[in-house]
Write a protein that holds these residues in place. Structure first.
Motif, PDB file in Angstrom:
ATOM      1  N   ALA A 113       0.754  -1.189   0.222  1.00 37.66           N
ATOM      2  CA  ALA A 113      -0.036  -0.034   0.033  1.00 37.66           C
ATOM      3  C   ALA A 113       0.833   1.260   0.031  1.00 37.66           C
ATOM      4  CB  ALA A 113      -0.917  -0.018   1.152  1.00 37.66           C
ATOM      5  N   ASP A 114       2.254   1.114   0.905  1.00 41.32           N
ATOM      6  CA  ASP A 114       2.725   2.555   0.816  1.00 41.32           C
ATOM      7  C   ASP A 114       3.449   2.640  -0.481  1.00 41.32           C
ATOM      8  OD1 ASP A 114       4.900   4.367   1.956  1.00 41.32           O
ATOM      9  OD2 ASP A 114       6.323   2.601   1.552  1.00 41.32           O
ATOM     10  N   ILE A 115       3.956   1.646  -1.309  1.00 37.99           N
ATOM     11  CA  ILE A 115       4.711   1.551  -2.587  1.00 37.99           C
ATOM     12  C   ILE A 115       3.707   2.179  -3.589  1.00 37.99           C
ATOM     13  CG2 ILE A 115       6.074   0.619  -4.483  1.00 37.99           C
ATOM     14  CD1 ILE A 115       7.635   0.838  -1.741  1.00 37.99           C
ATOM     15  N   TRP A 116       2.302   1.717  -3.541  1.00 37.65           N
ATOM     16  CA  TRP A 116       1.369   2.055  -4.622  1.00 37.65           C
ATOM     17  C   TRP A 116       1.207   3.607  -4.569  1.00 37.65           C
ATOM     18  CZ3 TRP A 116      -3.642   3.968  -3.571  1.00 37.65           C
ATOM     19  CH2 TRP A 116      -4.332   4.061  -4.966  1.00 37.65           C
ATOM     20  N   LYS A 117       1.181   3.953  -3.104  1.00 39.96           N
ATOM     21  CA  LYS A 117       0.775   5.376  -2.751  1.00 39.96           C
ATOM     22  C   LYS A 117       2.168   6.151  -3.312  1.00 39.96           C
ATOM     23  CE  LYS A 117      -1.508   8.573  -0.585  1.00 39.96           C
ATOM     24  NZ  LYS A 117      -0.566  10.024  -0.705  1.00 39.96           N
ATOM     25  N   ARG A 118       3.302   5.919  -3.213  1.00 37.51           N
ATOM     26  CA  ARG A 118       4.350   6.524  -3.849  1.00 37.51           C
ATOM     27  C   ARG A 118       4.276   6.720  -5.192  1.00 37.51           C
ATOM     28  NH1 ARG A 118       9.700   5.570   0.227  1.00 37.51           N
ATOM     29  NH2 ARG A 118       8.756   4.424   1.782  1.00 37.51           N
ATOM     30  N   PHE A 119       3.859   5.609  -5.974  1.00 38.62           N
ATOM     31  CA  PHE A 119       3.800   5.843  -7.494  1.00 38.62           C
ATOM     32  C   PHE A 119       2.607   6.980  -7.654  1.00 38.62           C
ATOM     33  CE2 PHE A 119       6.117   1.870  -7.817  1.00 38.62           C
ATOM     34  CZ  PHE A 119       6.908   1.896  -9.114  1.00 38.62           C
ATOM     35  N   LEU A 120       1.497   6.816  -6.950  1.00 33.68           N
ATOM     36  CA  LEU A 120       0.340   7.733  -7.230  1.00 33.68           C
ATOM     37  C   LEU A 120       0.760   9.085  -6.789  1.00 33.68           C
ATOM     38  CD1 LEU A 120      -2.476   7.778  -7.898  1.00 33.68           C
ATOM     39  CD2 LEU A 120      -3.211   7.516  -5.427  1.00 33.68           C
ATOM     40  N   ASP A 121       1.523   9.123  -5.854  1.00 37.22           N
ATOM     41  CA  ASP A 121       1.935  10.626  -5.630  1.00 37.22           C
ATOM     42  C   ASP A 121       2.859  11.046  -6.689  1.00 37.22           C
ATOM     43  OD1 ASP A 121       0.890  10.544  -3.129  1.00 37.22           O
ATOM     44  OD2 ASP A 121       2.563  10.170  -2.062  1.00 37.22           O
ATOM     45  N   ARG A 122       3.320  10.227  -7.715  1.00 32.91           N
ATOM     46  CA  ARG A 122       4.185  10.842  -8.781  1.00 32.91           C
ATOM     47  C   ARG A 122       3.383  10.712  -9.797  1.00 32.91           C
ATOM     48  NH1 ARG A 122       7.954   8.346  -5.101  1.00 32.91           N
ATOM     49  NH2 ARG A 122       9.832   9.857  -4.753  1.00 32.91           N
ATOM     50  N   ASP A 123       1.873  10.816  -9.841  1.00 30.97           N
ATOM     51  CA  ASP A 123       0.937  10.807 -10.752  1.00 30.97           C
ATOM     52  C   ASP A 123       0.955   9.504 -11.777  1.00 30.97           C
ATOM     53  OD1 ASP A 123      -1.174  12.436 -11.557  1.00 30.97           O
ATOM     54  OD2 ASP A 123       0.072  13.632 -13.129  1.00 30.97           O
ATOM     55  N   VAL A 124       1.410   8.226 -11.141  1.00 27.52           N
ATOM     56  CA  VAL A 124       1.351   7.035 -11.928  1.00 27.52           C
ATOM     57  C   VAL A 124       0.538   6.036 -11.026  1.00 27.52           C
ATOM     58  CG1 VAL A 124       2.798   5.118 -12.571  1.00 27.52           C
ATOM     59  CG2 VAL A 124       3.631   7.342 -12.602  1.00 27.52           C
ATOM     60  N   LEU A 125      -0.670   5.624 -11.768  1.00 25.32           N
ATOM     61  CA  LEU A 125      -1.537   4.798 -11.201  1.00 25.32           C
ATOM     62  C   LEU A 125      -1.282   3.421 -11.651  1.00 25.32           C
ATOM     63  CD1 LEU A 125      -4.290   4.242  -9.371  1.00 25.32           C
ATOM     64  CD2 LEU A 125      -5.507   4.807 -11.264  1.00 25.32           C
ATOM     65  N   ILE A 126      -0.994   2.407 -10.568  1.00 20.83           N
ATOM     66  CA  ILE A 126      -0.706   1.123 -10.766  1.00 20.83           C
ATOM     67  C   ILE A 126      -1.716   0.210 -10.163  1.00 20.83           C
ATOM     68  CG2 ILE A 126       1.549   1.196 -11.828  1.00 20.83           C
ATOM     69  CD1 ILE A 126       2.631   0.361  -9.268  1.00 20.83           C
ATOM     70  N   ARG A 127      -1.544  -0.804  -9.822  1.00 22.32           N
ATOM     71  CA  ARG A 127      -2.493  -1.846  -9.296  1.00 22.32           C
ATOM     72  C   ARG A 127      -1.761  -2.614  -8.167  1.00 22.32           C
ATOM     73  NH1 ARG A 127      -7.453  -4.321 -11.259  1.00 22.32           N
ATOM     74  NH2 ARG A 127      -8.565  -4.666  -9.348  1.00 22.32           N
TER      75      ARG A 127
END
Ligand SMILES: Cc1ncc(COP(=O)(O)O)c(C=O)c1O
Length: 384
Positions: free
Chosen positions: A331-345
């Motif tokens: 969950a933490d890593i997913w959020k780090r991608f999202l914070d950089r405008d990249v939505l992964i799964r």
């Protein structure tokens, strides 16, 4: 005009646990890939290339033409569309099939649901090799089918071990076995020997879910239908390679008796006239559309190499996505991608996340984010 008054009962939010839900659904969660508006949407394995202008024009013309007939029900058995799909499968797999071997519905999810309605249900089991596509258990729950699992080999690129698979089938005697190849979320394929071992052991039907087959260089299971006509169904979709996720068109290839079986459970006129016409238009332009497949496969290899060089572990993939890790906290890593405008799964597999392969600029954004995150979490950069 006076505003109608709303009753408290309609306005209040009755909780799900206050409803007399059937036992098999209590505690389940709905399918829910987050639909967030992010610049780089790499979370649902769509084809990032939009339909060609020629396809859009053809589709608009087809819809205009049939609009004057919309007072009538559509062609119930979708024969013209099934014929076009049969031509496509014959050309794509080299196995000659006809409309009698094809069935179409609103996305392959509906195809899978119809198969479970016809072949599974109370007192019957469906077996899946996990981790795999999250809808297989959800569709099983919806049809009151007990879903049982056999784990894939995490140390061998998440492949199915044939001996473990046969033992699980012998143990559970499932009415339905799901084999997803290339597998979502891991990307690995199931080879012919493993498939035939599963088919030989299965007491019921085997659904090979080939949603991503166009991206793979391996043979389609359609080649095995002749050998296993009373067991094997191959499901496919136009949502991935075909650029057509919004159009909702899935299909299966099998012996004609399977088509007769799903006709017993399908809703009358399940595929609207608009859906049939739009899918026919998309099939007329399949050459243009499928030209993007090679580009996506090449991009997949570029992204895989780059992630490996950053020190990530990346499962071998023959699909339009990659499964990578290792992560201490998904969950933490997913959020780090999202914070950089990249939505992964985050598909709920500890230590692993999945990214779809997008346009080159989206893949570059993913790699930039992955590089920064690798530094933050202290991954060893191999630099090659
Ligand atoms: C393995 C697999 N099967 C089936 C589907 C469903 O596709 P459709 O859009 O045709 O319902 C998906 C979608 O992600 C998938 O990953």
């Amino acid at each position: 005009m006076t505003q109608p008054s709303r009753s408290d009962a309609l306005a209040s939010r009755t909780r799900l646990d206050q409803l007399p839900l059937k036992d098999s659904l209590v505690g389940s969660a709905p399918y829910g890939a987050p639909q967030l508006h992010v610049t780089n949407q790499l979370n649902t394995n769509e084809n990032p290339y939009p339909p060609s202008p020629a396809l859009v024009a053809d589709l608009a013309e087809s819809v205009t033409e049939l609009a004057t007939d919309l007072n009538r029900y559509p062609e119930r058995d979708c024969v013209e569309l099934r014929r076009a799909l049969a031509d496509y499968i014959t050309a794509q797999t080299g196995v000659g099939v006809t409309a009698a071997n094809l069935w179409a519905a609103n996305g392959s999810n509906e195809v899978l649901q119809q198969l479970l309605q016809a072949f599974a249900g109370p007192g019957r089991k469906a077996l899946g090799f996990t981790p795999s596509y999250s809808m297989h258990p959800i569709l099983s729950a919806g049809t009151d089918t007990e879903f049982v699992t056999c784990p894939r080999d995490h140390k061998d690129g998440f492949r199915i071990n044939p001996a473990t698979a046969v033992a699980a089938i012998n143990d559970h005697q499932p009415a339905v076995v799901f084999v997803t190849t290339p597998n979502n979320p891991t990307g690995c394929v199931t080879d012919r020997d493993t498939l035939t071992a599963i088919l030989d052991a299965a007491p019921g039907i085997v659904i090979v879910d080939e949603a991503y087959q166009e991206f793979a260089s391996t043979e389609s299971a359609v080649a095995l239908i002749e050998q296993y006509p009373a067991k094997l169904v191959v499901s496919r979709t136009m949502s991935k390679a075909f650029d057509y996720a919004g159009g909702r068109l899935g299909y299966f290839v099998a012996a004609p008796a399977f088509v007769e079986a799903v006709m017993l459970v399908r809703l009358p006129y399940h595929l609207s006239a608009l859906s049939q016409a739009a899918a026919l238009a998309a099939l007329r332009h399949s050459g243009d559309t499928l030209a993007t497949v090679a580009t996506l496969a090449a991009e997949r290899e570029r992204v895989r190499e780059a992630l490996l060089a950053m020190g990530y572990t990346v499962a071998p993939s023959q699909a339009n996505f990659l499964f990578f890790g290792p992560f201490a906290d998904n969950a933490d890593i997913w959020k780090r991608f999202l914070d950089r405008d990249v939505l992964i799964r985050d598909v709920g597999v500890d230590g692993w996340l999945r990214t779809t392969i997008g346009l080159p600029r989206e893949n570059d954004a993913l790699l930039a984010a992955a590089g920064a995150i690798a530094a933050e979490i202290g991954l060893e950069n191999t630099g090659n």
